[in-house]
Every structure is written in structure tokens, then in C-alpha cells.
Design a protein around this motif. Sequence first.
Motif, PDB file in Angstrom:
ATOM      1  N   GLY A  65       0.795  -1.219   0.000  1.00 57.94           N
ATOM      2  CA  GLY A  65       0.000   0.000   0.000  1.00 57.94           C
ATOM      3  C   GLY A  65       0.824   1.264   0.000  1.00 57.94           C
ATOM      4  O   GLY A  65       0.288   2.360   0.112  1.00 57.94           O
ATOM      5  N   LYS A  66       2.128   1.143  -0.152  1.00 55.57           N
ATOM      6  CA  LYS A  66       3.027   2.298  -0.165  1.00 55.57           C
ATOM      7  C   LYS A  66       2.982   2.971  -1.536  1.00 55.57           C
ATOM      8  O   LYS A  66       3.126   2.317  -2.571  1.00 55.57           O
ATOM      9  N   LEU A  67       2.781   4.291  -1.541  1.00 52.60           N
ATOM     10  CA  LEU A  67       2.782   5.059  -2.780  1.00 52.60           C
ATOM     11  C   LEU A  67       4.182   5.046  -3.379  1.00 52.60           C
ATOM     12  O   LEU A  67       5.149   5.433  -2.724  1.00 52.60           O
ATOM     13  N   ILE A  68       4.306   4.597  -4.624  1.00 48.91           N
ATOM     14  CA  ILE A  68       5.626   4.573  -5.266  1.00 48.91           C
ATOM     15  C   ILE A  68       5.687   5.458  -6.504  1.00 48.91           C
ATOM     16  O   ILE A  68       6.752   5.703  -7.044  1.00 48.91           O
ATOM     17  N   LEU A  69       4.522   5.987  -6.941  1.00 50.15           N
ATOM     18  CA  LEU A  69       4.494   6.878  -8.089  1.00 50.15           C
ATOM     19  C   LEU A  69       3.259   7.743  -8.017  1.00 50.15           C
ATOM     20  O   LEU A  69       2.181   7.269  -7.637  1.00 50.15           O
ATOM     21  N   ARG A  70       3.406   9.015  -8.380  1.00 51.54           N
ATOM     22  CA  ARG A  70       2.267   9.930  -8.468  1.00 51.54           C
ATOM     23  C   ARG A  70       2.534  10.897  -9.606  1.00 51.54           C
ATOM     24  O   ARG A  70       3.587  11.527  -9.660  1.00 51.54           O
ATOM     25  N   ARG A  71       1.594  10.988 -10.519  1.00 49.62           N
ATOM     26  CA  ARG A  71       1.706  11.922 -11.644  1.00 49.62           C
ATOM     27  C   ARG A  71       0.342  12.535 -11.935  1.00 49.62           C
ATOM     28  O   ARG A  71      -0.682  11.898 -11.738  1.00 49.62           O
ATOM     29  N   THR A  72       0.369  13.771 -12.438  1.00 45.72           N
ATOM     30  CA  THR A  72      -0.851  14.380 -12.953  1.00 45.72           C
ATOM     31  C   THR A  72      -0.709  14.476 -14.467  1.00 45.72           C
ATOM     32  O   THR A  72       0.389  14.634 -14.987  1.00 45.72           O
ATOM     33  N   PHE A  73      -1.838  14.375 -15.143  1.00 43.42           N
ATOM     34  CA  PHE A  73      -1.818  14.431 -16.599  1.00 43.42           C
ATOM     35  C   PHE A  73      -3.197  14.808 -17.115  1.00 43.42           C
ATOM     36  O   PHE A  73      -4.191  14.744 -16.392  1.00 43.42           O
ATOM     37  N   HIS A  74      -3.241  15.227 -18.354  1.00 41.55           N
ATOM     38  CA  HIS A  74      -4.486  15.558 -19.039  1.00 41.55           C
ATOM     39  C   HIS A  74      -4.712  14.531 -20.138  1.00 41.55           C
ATOM     40  O   HIS A  74      -3.770  14.181 -20.861  1.00 41.55           O
ATOM     41  N   THR A  75      -5.942  14.077 -20.267  1.00 41.34           N
ATOM     42  CA  THR A  75      -6.263  13.130 -21.326  1.00 41.34           C
ATOM     43  C   THR A  75      -7.756  13.132 -21.602  1.00 41.34           C
ATOM     44  O   THR A  75      -8.555  13.278 -20.685  1.00 41.34           O
ATOM     45  N   PRO A  76      -8.137  12.964 -22.850  1.00 40.24           N
ATOM     46  CA  PRO A  76      -9.563  12.843 -23.160  1.00 40.24           C
ATOM     47  C   PRO A  76     -10.089  11.424 -22.933  1.00 40.24           C
ATOM     48  O   PRO A  76     -11.293  11.230 -22.826  1.00 40.24           O
ATOM     49  N   SER A  77      -9.191  10.433 -22.859  1.00 37.67           N
ATOM     50  CA  SER A  77      -9.657   9.047 -22.720  1.00 37.67           C
ATOM     51  C   SER A  77      -8.813   8.287 -21.699  1.00 37.67           C
ATOM     52  O   SER A  77      -7.844   7.623 -22.050  1.00 37.67           O
ATOM     53  N   PRO A  78      -9.188   8.371 -20.415  1.00 34.15           N
ATOM     54  CA  PRO A  78      -8.432   7.664 -19.384  1.00 34.15           C
ATOM     55  C   PRO A  78      -8.676   6.157 -19.429  1.00 34.15           C
ATOM     56  O   PRO A  78      -9.797   5.715 -19.648  1.00 34.15           O
ATOM     57  N   GLU A  79      -7.620   5.412 -19.264  1.00 35.42           N
ATOM     58  CA  GLU A  79      -7.729   3.963 -19.199  1.00 35.42           C
ATOM     59  C   GLU A  79      -6.399   3.407 -18.706  1.00 35.42           C
ATOM     60  O   GLU A  79      -5.351   3.687 -19.279  1.00 35.42           O
ATOM     61  N   ILE A  80      -6.438   2.617 -17.656  1.00 36.06           N
ATOM     62  CA  ILE A  80      -5.218   2.010 -17.116  1.00 36.06           C
ATOM     63  C   ILE A  80      -4.912   0.754 -17.912  1.00 36.06           C
ATOM     64  O   ILE A  80      -5.734  -0.148 -17.995  1.00 36.06           O
ATOM     65  N   THR A  81      -3.710   0.716 -18.493  1.00 39.18           N
ATOM     66  CA  THR A  81      -3.296  -0.434 -19.287  1.00 39.18           C
ATOM     67  C   THR A  81      -1.920  -0.886 -18.831  1.00 39.18           C
ATOM     68  O   THR A  81      -0.965  -0.102 -18.848  1.00 39.18           O
ATOM     69  N   TRP A  82      -1.814  -2.137 -18.403  1.00 39.74           N
ATOM     70  CA  TRP A  82      -0.537  -2.738 -18.038  1.00 39.74           C
ATOM     71  C   TRP A  82      -0.036  -3.553 -19.228  1.00 39.74           C
ATOM     72  O   TRP A  82      -0.798  -4.308 -19.828  1.00 39.74           O
ATOM     73  N   ALA A  83       1.245  -3.425 -19.538  1.00 46.15           N
ATOM     74  CA  ALA A  83       1.856  -4.214 -20.609  1.00 46.15           C
ATOM     75  C   ALA A  83       3.311  -4.480 -20.243  1.00 46.15           C
ATOM     76  O   ALA A  83       4.157  -3.602 -20.372  1.00 46.15           O
ATOM     77  N   GLY A  84       3.576  -5.678 -19.746  1.00 49.29           N
ATOM     78  CA  GLY A  84       4.943  -6.016 -19.345  1.00 49.29           C
ATOM     79  C   GLY A  84       5.415  -5.120 -18.222  1.00 49.29           C
ATOM     80  O   GLY A  84       4.782  -5.029 -17.174  1.00 49.29           O
ATOM     81  N   ASN A  85       6.515  -4.407 -18.462  1.00 53.02           N
ATOM     82  CA  ASN A  85       7.038  -3.483 -17.443  1.00 53.02           C
ATOM     83  C   ASN A  85       6.631  -2.043 -17.747  1.00 53.02           C
ATOM     84  O   ASN A  85       7.306  -1.105 -17.349  1.00 53.02           O
ATOM     85  N   HIS A  86       5.525  -1.871 -18.448  1.00 52.12           N
ATOM     86  CA  HIS A  86       5.017  -0.548 -18.792  1.00 52.12           C
ATOM     87  C   HIS A  86       3.604  -0.371 -18.254  1.00 52.12           C
ATOM     88  O   HIS A  86       2.841  -1.329 -18.149  1.00 52.12           O
TER      89      HIS A  86
END
Length: 119
Positions: A65-86
Motif C-alpha cells: 500500500g506504499k505510494l511509489i508513483l504519483r503523476r498528474t496528466f491531461h487526457t480525453p480518454s483515461p484507461e489504465i493499461t498494463w503491458a509487461g514493465n510498462h
Amino acid sequence: MRKVVIALIAIASAYFYFTHHSDSKAYDCVRRLSPDGLHVAEECTLDWDHGDNPKYVGRVYDTSGKLILRRTFHTPSPEITWAGNHLLFSNGGGDDDFVVFPLSLYDRINAAYWRLTQW
């Protein structure tokens, strides 16, 4: 000297308030577990603004549960996609929504800052 210290504390407090205040208003959060089960990505709306490019916050947590990354961004189509180490927080967004593991030094320092300044 005392006035300088008080002024610095006031400026730091205002900075922490304004930078962290937006996260407290995040809503419509979506979470996705990584394929290897080691990370959880979270994407929340910060500012819809009824426009074509709303503002989001993307966070990644480890299994504890430790936060390891935080970013803000703008996008018209949000969607979380995991692909390998990306990790991609949107379809067709910019560089801010693209994450490569292992995380960069900047990402680790930024996450540490957010962990230390949460109240």
C-alpha cells in the motif's frame, strides 16, 4: 532571523496546502492490479472542467500500500493499461501518463515527497 523562519514556514505551509489540496478533491477513482500482482495503479479525476482534456492523477502503490508513483496528466480518454514493465494511464495521452518500471529516480523522489507531506 525569527521573522525569516516564520516567513519560510508560512510559505512552505501554503505550498503544501495548494499542491496537496487538489488530491483531496479527486473523485471517480479506478484501480487496476498489475498482471504480476506486485503493483496497483489508481487513476482519479481531478478537474473535469467540461472540456476535451480533463486533468487526472495517476498513482501506483506496491503490495504493502506504499505510494511509489504519483503523476498528474491531461487526457480525453483515461484507461489504465498494463503491458509487461510498462503502464499507460490513458489512450492517446502525452508522456506524463506513460510509466516504465523500474521507476526513474525522479519518480521515486516525487513519490517520497508525497508520502512525507501527507497529513
